[in-house]
Each structure stands twice: as C-alpha cells, then as structure tokens.
Design a protein around this motif. Sequence first.
Motif, PDB file in Angstrom:
ATOM      1  N   LEU A 136       0.846  -1.183   0.000  1.00  0.00           N
ATOM      2  CA  LEU A 136       0.000   0.000   0.000  1.00  0.00           C
ATOM      3  C   LEU A 136       0.882   1.233   0.000  1.00  0.00           C
ATOM      4  CD1 LEU A 136      -2.684  -0.848   2.704  1.00  0.00           C
ATOM      5  CD2 LEU A 136      -2.982  -0.854   0.240  1.00  0.00           C
ATOM      6  N   SER A 137       0.518   2.202  -0.813  1.00  0.00           N
ATOM      7  CA  SER A 137       1.212   3.486  -0.728  1.00  0.00           C
ATOM      8  C   SER A 137       0.722   4.203   0.517  1.00  0.00           C
ATOM      9  CB  SER A 137       0.895   4.341  -1.958  1.00  0.00           C
ATOM     10  OG  SER A 137      -0.464   4.756  -1.914  1.00  0.00           O
ATOM     11  N   ALA A 138       1.423   5.253   0.901  1.00  0.00           N
ATOM     12  CA  ALA A 138       1.016   6.006   2.088  1.00  0.00           C
ATOM     13  C   ALA A 138      -0.386   6.567   1.925  1.00  0.00           C
ATOM     14  CB  ALA A 138       2.016   7.138   2.339  1.00  0.00           C
ATOM     15  N   VAL A 139      -0.724   7.058   0.742  1.00  0.00           N
ATOM     16  CA  VAL A 139      -2.068   7.604   0.519  1.00  0.00           C
ATOM     17  C   VAL A 139      -3.116   6.513   0.671  1.00  0.00           C
ATOM     18  CG1 VAL A 139      -3.612   8.671  -1.162  1.00  0.00           C
ATOM     19  CG2 VAL A 139      -1.250   9.429  -1.002  1.00  0.00           C
ATOM     20  N   GLN A 140      -2.875   5.359   0.066  1.00  0.00           N
ATOM     21  CA  GLN A 140      -3.838   4.263   0.150  1.00  0.00           C
ATOM     22  C   GLN A 140      -4.021   3.804   1.587  1.00  0.00           C
ATOM     23  OE1 GLN A 140      -1.784   1.778  -2.686  1.00  0.00           O
ATOM     24  NE2 GLN A 140      -3.445   1.962  -4.162  1.00  0.00           N
ATOM     25  N   ALA A 141      -2.937   3.777   2.350  1.00  0.00           N
ATOM     26  CA  ALA A 141      -3.030   3.331   3.737  1.00  0.00           C
ATOM     27  C   ALA A 141      -3.883   4.285   4.565  1.00  0.00           C
ATOM     28  CB  ALA A 141      -1.636   3.222   4.350  1.00  0.00           C
ATOM     29  N   LEU A 142      -3.649   5.581   4.396  1.00  0.00           N
ATOM     30  CA  LEU A 142      -4.446   6.547   5.137  1.00  0.00           C
ATOM     31  C   LEU A 142      -5.900   6.515   4.704  1.00  0.00           C
ATOM     32  CD1 LEU A 142      -2.026   9.590   5.224  1.00  0.00           C
ATOM     33  CD2 LEU A 142      -2.930   8.389   7.189  1.00  0.00           C
ATOM     34  N   PHE A 143      -6.122   6.389   3.402  1.00  0.00           N
ATOM     35  CA  PHE A 143      -7.492   6.364   2.892  1.00  0.00           C
ATOM     36  C   PHE A 143      -8.226   5.120   3.390  1.00  0.00           C
ATOM     37  CE2 PHE A 143     -10.490   6.129  -0.874  1.00  0.00           C
ATOM     38  CZ  PHE A 143     -11.248   7.213  -0.459  1.00  0.00           C
ATOM     39  N   ALA A 144      -7.520   3.997   3.460  1.00  0.00           N
ATOM     40  CA  ALA A 144      -8.124   2.782   4.012  1.00  0.00           C
ATOM     41  C   ALA A 144      -8.480   2.963   5.479  1.00  0.00           C
ATOM     42  CB  ALA A 144      -7.172   1.602   3.838  1.00  0.00           C
ATOM     43  N   ALA A 145      -7.672   3.747   6.194  1.00  0.00           N
ATOM     44  CA  ALA A 145      -7.983   4.015   7.601  1.00  0.00           C
ATOM     45  C   ALA A 145      -9.307   4.749   7.722  1.00  0.00           C
ATOM     46  CB  ALA A 145      -6.860   4.834   8.237  1.00  0.00           C
ATOM     47  N   LEU A 146      -9.586   5.647   6.778  1.00  0.00           N
ATOM     48  CA  LEU A 146     -10.871   6.335   6.791  1.00  0.00           C
ATOM     49  C   LEU A 146     -12.021   5.354   6.623  1.00  0.00           C
ATOM     50  CD1 LEU A 146     -10.441   9.587   4.661  1.00  0.00           C
ATOM     51  CD2 LEU A 146     -10.975   9.422   7.090  1.00  0.00           C
ATOM     52  N   GLU A 147     -11.868   4.375   5.723  1.00  0.00           N
ATOM     53  CA  GLU A 147     -12.933   3.405   5.507  1.00  0.00           C
ATOM     54  C   GLU A 147     -13.153   2.564   6.758  1.00  0.00           C
ATOM     55  OE1 GLU A 147     -14.389   0.268   2.106  1.00  0.00           O
ATOM     56  OE2 GLU A 147     -12.251   0.607   2.353  1.00  0.00           O
ATOM     57  N   THR A 148     -12.047   2.206   7.444  1.00  0.00           N
ATOM     58  CA  THR A 148     -12.151   1.426   8.676  1.00  0.00           C
ATOM     59  C   THR A 148     -12.958   2.179   9.723  1.00  0.00           C
ATOM     60  OG1 THR A 148     -10.006   0.411   8.239  1.00  0.00           O
ATOM     61  CG2 THR A 148     -10.807   0.300  10.492  1.00  0.00           C
ATOM     62  N   ARG A 149     -12.742   3.485   9.791  1.00  0.00           N
ATOM     63  CA  ARG A 149     -13.375   4.292  10.833  1.00  0.00           C
ATOM     64  C   ARG A 149     -14.781   4.756  10.440  1.00  0.00           C
ATOM     65  NH1 ARG A 149     -11.971   8.402  14.512  1.00  0.00           N
ATOM     66  NH2 ARG A 149     -13.783   8.620  15.855  1.00  0.00           N
ATOM     67  N   ASP A 150     -14.937   5.237   9.212  1.00  0.00           N
ATOM     68  CA  ASP A 150     -16.169   5.939   8.860  1.00  0.00           C
ATOM     69  C   ASP A 150     -16.423   5.798   7.365  1.00  0.00           C
ATOM     70  OD1 ASP A 150     -18.244   7.681   8.503  1.00  0.00           O
ATOM     71  OD2 ASP A 150     -17.150   9.482   9.081  1.00  0.00           O
ATOM     72  N   ARG A 151     -17.379   4.953   7.015  1.00  0.00           N
ATOM     73  CA  ARG A 151     -17.645   4.684   5.605  1.00  0.00           C
ATOM     74  C   ARG A 151     -18.122   5.941   4.873  1.00  0.00           C
ATOM     75  NH1 ARG A 151     -16.250   0.792   1.796  1.00  0.00           N
ATOM     76  NH2 ARG A 151     -17.095   1.761  -0.060  1.00  0.00           N
ATOM     77  N   LEU A 181      -4.492  18.070  -5.857  1.00  0.00           N
ATOM     78  CA  LEU A 181      -5.933  18.135  -5.598  1.00  0.00           C
ATOM     79  C   LEU A 181      -6.510  16.741  -5.385  1.00  0.00           C
ATOM     80  CD1 LEU A 181      -7.100  20.837  -8.165  1.00  0.00           C
ATOM     81  CD2 LEU A 181      -7.299  20.990  -5.678  1.00  0.00           C
ATOM     82  N   ARG A 182      -6.053  15.783  -6.188  1.00  0.00           N
ATOM     83  CA  ARG A 182      -6.572  14.416  -6.055  1.00  0.00           C
ATOM     84  C   ARG A 182      -6.218  13.849  -4.676  1.00  0.00           C
ATOM     85  NH1 ARG A 182      -5.133   9.247  -6.406  1.00  0.00           N
ATOM     86  NH2 ARG A 182      -2.924   9.767  -6.594  1.00  0.00           N
ATOM     87  N   ILE A 183      -4.970  14.033  -4.263  1.00  0.00           N
ATOM     88  CA  ILE A 183      -4.543  13.520  -2.963  1.00  0.00           C
ATOM     89  C   ILE A 183      -5.256  14.262  -1.828  1.00  0.00           C
ATOM     90  CG2 ILE A 183      -2.578  13.351  -1.384  1.00  0.00           C
ATOM     91  CD1 ILE A 183      -0.817  12.868  -3.866  1.00  0.00           C
ATOM     92  N   ALA A 184      -5.308  15.589  -1.933  1.00  0.00           N
ATOM     93  CA  ALA A 184      -5.968  16.370  -0.886  1.00  0.00           C
ATOM     94  C   ALA A 184      -7.445  16.011  -0.781  1.00  0.00           C
ATOM     95  CB  ALA A 184      -5.805  17.866  -1.160  1.00  0.00           C
ATOM     96  N   GLY A 185      -8.085  15.740  -1.919  1.00  0.00           N
ATOM     97  CA  GLY A 185      -9.483  15.327  -1.875  1.00  0.00           C
ATOM     98  C   GLY A 185      -9.669  14.033  -1.108  1.00  0.00           C
ATOM     99  N   LEU A 186      -8.781  13.084  -1.339  1.00  0.00           N
ATOM    100  CA  LEU A 186      -8.866  11.805  -0.621  1.00  0.00           C
ATOM    101  C   LEU A 186      -8.617  11.973   0.870  1.00  0.00           C
ATOM    102  CD1 LEU A 186      -6.960   9.373  -3.029  1.00  0.00           C
ATOM    103  CD2 LEU A 186      -9.413   9.400  -2.571  1.00  0.00           C
ATOM    104  N   LEU A 187      -7.717  12.891   1.233  1.00  0.00           N
ATOM    105  CA  LEU A 187      -7.246  12.964   2.618  1.00  0.00           C
ATOM    106  C   LEU A 187      -7.692  14.220   3.357  1.00  0.00           C
ATOM    107  CD1 LEU A 187      -3.574  11.677   2.138  1.00  0.00           C
ATOM    108  CD2 LEU A 187      -5.629  10.366   2.696  1.00  0.00           C
ATOM    109  N   HIS A 188      -8.589  15.017   2.779  1.00  0.00           N
ATOM    110  CA  HIS A 188      -8.909  16.299   3.417  1.00  0.00           C
ATOM    111  C   HIS A 188      -9.556  16.129   4.787  1.00  0.00           C
ATOM    112  CE1 HIS A 188     -12.846  15.417   1.577  1.00  0.00           C
ATOM    113  NE2 HIS A 188     -13.391  16.318   2.367  1.00  0.00           N
ATOM    114  N   ASP A 189     -10.234  15.007   5.013  1.00  0.00           N
ATOM    115  CA  ASP A 189     -10.873  14.765   6.310  1.00  0.00           C
ATOM    116  C   ASP A 189     -10.116  13.736   7.157  1.00  0.00           C
ATOM    117  OD1 ASP A 189     -12.922  16.609   6.131  1.00  0.00           O
ATOM    118  OD2 ASP A 189     -14.348  15.205   5.250  1.00  0.00           O
ATOM    119  N   ILE A 190      -8.850  13.491   6.827  1.00  0.00           N
ATOM    120  CA  ILE A 190      -8.084  12.478   7.568  1.00  0.00           C
ATOM    121  C   ILE A 190      -7.948  12.858   9.040  1.00  0.00           C
ATOM    122  CG2 ILE A 190      -5.780  13.483   7.155  1.00  0.00           C
ATOM    123  CD1 ILE A 190      -6.708   9.743   6.917  1.00  0.00           C
ATOM    124  N   GLY A 191      -8.036  14.150   9.350  1.00  0.00           N
ATOM    125  CA  GLY A 191      -7.971  14.590  10.740  1.00  0.00           C
ATOM    126  C   GLY A 191      -9.137  14.102  11.580  1.00  0.00           C
TER     127      GLY A 191
END
Length: 329
Positions: A136-151, A181-191
């Motif tokens: 997994l790339s770093a982006v994919q790993a963080l984005f997967a964490a979002l799915e784990t927490r909040d669909r 923009l693509r990366i920020a869109g995926l991770l803008h709510d990672i906080g």
Amino acid sequence: AGAEVILYGEEAADQDTAIIAHIGKPPHELGYPRLSRAQVRRLAQSSKPWLLRDPGQAEPPAAPAQSGLGLTVPLLHGDEVTGMITLAREAPGERYGEADAQLLQLMGFQMSLSALQARMRQRLLDAFQDLQRANLSAVQALFAALETRDRYTHDHSERVSRFAHWLGERLGLPDGQLEALRIAGLLHDIGKLGVSDGTLYKNSQLNDEEREHIKRHPTMGARILAGMEAFAEALPIVRHHHERYDGKGYPDGLAGEAIPFGARLLAVVDAFDSLISDRPYRPAMPLREALRRLREGAGTQWDRALVEAWCALVTEREDEILGMLGVQP
C-alpha cells in the motif's frame, strides 16, 4: 529479522496487560529491549516520533539517530498512545532510515484504528501482515484508515477527490496541481481520525464543545501529513479547506486570495458533495438546490469564480454525478 505490535489495554499500566503479536523473531530476542509505556508516550511527544536504534539500545538517545537496524513507532489514536510497532533486523542487515519511519508511522494510523475498534488479536495480526507486504502506498493506507473508521467520510472523500480533479482539469491546471488536488481530496478529512465516535456519529446537532472538536480536524489532518515530502503540495489544501472567502472560516481565518487556491477549489466541491449526500441529521438535497446554495454563498463563503465554474460543470455532468450517488437520472 522480526517484528512486533504491542496494543495497550484500556486500563493497562504497561506491557503486562497488553496484546502482543509478532512475526518472525520477537525484537527483544534480537537485542532490542521493549520500551515501557512511559518511554513510548515520551517518544510520541517528540519532534521525530520514532526510534531508530541498533541492538542493545534500551533507551532512546538524546539526539535522534538517522538510521538503525531497529525501528519503533508509537501507535496513536488522536493524542492517545495506544501501543507501538517495532521492526528489527540483525547485523549486517539493511538499515532503516527516516523515510521508513515516516511510512511506518502512516501505516500505524490504519493499524491503530483497526485494533482499537476490533480489540481482537487476529484483526491486529491481519493489519500487521498487510504492513509486512508493504503493497500500500502512504495515501492508500491513510485512505483505508478512513474506511475502517467511517464509511461515509471514505466515500465522500473519494467523490470530492474526483470532483476536485474534474474542476482542476476544466480550469487547465498543470498535472502537479491536479495530483495535489486528487490527494488532498482523498485525505482532506483524515484529521477526523482523531475525533471521538460520539461526536463523529452524532445524529443530532452538535453542541459548542463538539463543534469546536470537529473544527480541529483540518489542523489534525495537516499534522498527520506534516514532514512527508509526498504530501507537501496537498498539506495546505487539507489545512485550509474550511477557510471562508470572507475570512470567517477556520483554522486561520484567511480571506480571499490569501487562502491557497487548491483549498478554495476543494472547499466548493467539498460543500457540494456534503449537500447532495444523506446525513444522519438531514436527507440529501437535489442537485439544483445544492447549486442554488453554492451560488448564495459565492463571494462570502466560497470563491465566486470557482462556484460558477463548478456549477457549469455539474450541469454538463449531472447524469454522471447522479450515477455516482446511485440515483437514476
């Protein structure tokens, strides 16, 4: 070589009541003593929250090492230290560096969330094996964490990423800005990984304290991404996507063109997707009503030119957007 995850119990004072999973030889058998919970907590508060060391080192050095055969990273949930992960190699093996530490730290966010929610040894081991495969790339790993927490946040972020890319293409932005923009869109709510479940999933209006907690998520997201060269261009977009054009937004109260362009663009498509999505406290709005709301806020909440460009694009791609939402045109 060996690797180990330690997950502290809710009432654990130290490792004695923690869940422990390892692959290969446990690092302490290779000469890497386990850190105490107090040591891990201090490590998490340092400017470089990881420990690079060689066999025999039991205490973190006064000055962080640049490389080591062993690597330990705290597992965090918000500001809470929930455990640690250690990778260990025997001499003369390839040494870990700071780039490895940063990637392991990102993977740790995903693992910590999965472990906290599941509290199950096998779930923890599965997450750890995913890390070992390192596919997994770093982006994919963080984005997967979002799915784990909040669909919802995961699916919303996926659409926002696509919408931001569409609008950036329409405006003729160069490839580098489109990728940011693509990366920020995926991770803008990672906080929001650091926001409590009670606040995140509340079905009614938030109180003032909960609202202030939610408003910290852009700065928490920027903190998660800080120091990662791959996220350098996306980071200001993540931090500032809740600023308002009139200066009444957060976290820094920036106004007009002082707000980074990518953040102004993302704010428009982020708000649009929120309006057209079902939420626990309100149903989704029709597309036309959402566009009307955006135009009402143009020049005050959002950049007027970007609102008009997005509204025109939505009109052209209405059927495609409805399809993404599972709505028949």
